[in-house]
Design an enzyme around this catalytic site. Structure first.
Site, PDB file in Angstrom:
ATOM      1  N   HIS A 208       9.655  14.927  10.364  1.00  0.00           N
ATOM      2  CA  HIS A 208      10.808  15.022   9.470  1.00  0.00           C
ATOM      3  C   HIS A 208      10.469  14.865   7.995  1.00  0.00           C
ATOM      4  O   HIS A 208      11.186  15.392   7.144  1.00  0.00           O
ATOM      5  CB  HIS A 208      11.846  13.968   9.844  1.00  0.00           C
TER       6      HIS A 208
ATOM      7  N   GLU B 112       0.829  -1.202   0.000  1.00  0.00           N
ATOM      8  CA  GLU B 112       0.000   0.000   0.000  1.00  0.00           C
ATOM      9  C   GLU B 112       0.867   1.256   0.000  1.00  0.00           C
ATOM     10  O   GLU B 112       0.593   2.211  -0.736  1.00  0.00           O
ATOM     11  CB  GLU B 112      -0.953  -0.029   1.201  1.00  0.00           C
TER      12      GLU B 112
END
Length: 145
Positions: free
Chosen positions: A98, A71
């Site tokens: 991040h 996925e």
């Protein structure tokens, strides 16, 4: 914020539970399927969800499968998608801080539903740090330009 949600058959049970959880907690959800436990091909559902995020129809997306790997790979084929496969609270937090991940992949066969709820909560509530991470995100956005 509107959340795109999609899964294959192996992630269907958690998709349904997460859809209910998100709705109960005030999130708008667009379900891209699958709609049954019948064996299916994950790109058929993940790609439309990723396109909805890429095109701004949905703000973020959550995709589910057995491991979440396929996925995440499928979602990341779509321009401007940064789909992170997360399996604990730390990976969820860092994917937002991040990487400014705009999609989350979870493996139903890898973690408990309670852990999945925690990951979803952290992922949805964590802000992107910006700073030194901006140039890295920009480098990804400029691929293929």
């Amino acid at each position: 914020m509107k959340i795109a949600l999609a899964s294959d058959h192996a992630g269907f049970k958690y998709k349904e539970k997460i859809k209910e959880y998100l709705s109960e907690n005030g999130w708008a959800v667009k379900d891209f399927g699958t709609y049954t436990k019948q064996c299916c091909s994950y790109p058929d559902f993940i790609i439309p969800a990723a396109r909805a995020v890429s095109e701004g129809i949905c703000d973020r997306g959550i995709v589910l499968g057995g491991s979440g790997n396929g996925e995440a790979i499928a979602a990341n084929k779509i321009r401007a998608i940064r789909c992170a496969l997360c399996w604990n609270n730390r990976t969820a937090r860092l994917s937002r801080m991040h990487n400014n991940a705009n999609m989350l992949a979870i493996g139903e066969r890898m973690i408990s539903i309670e852990a999945a709820y925690e990951i979803v909560d952290i992922w949805l509530s964590t802000e992107f740090e910006g700073g030194r991470h901006i140039k890295r995100i920009e480098a990804l956005e400029n691929l293929g330009s």
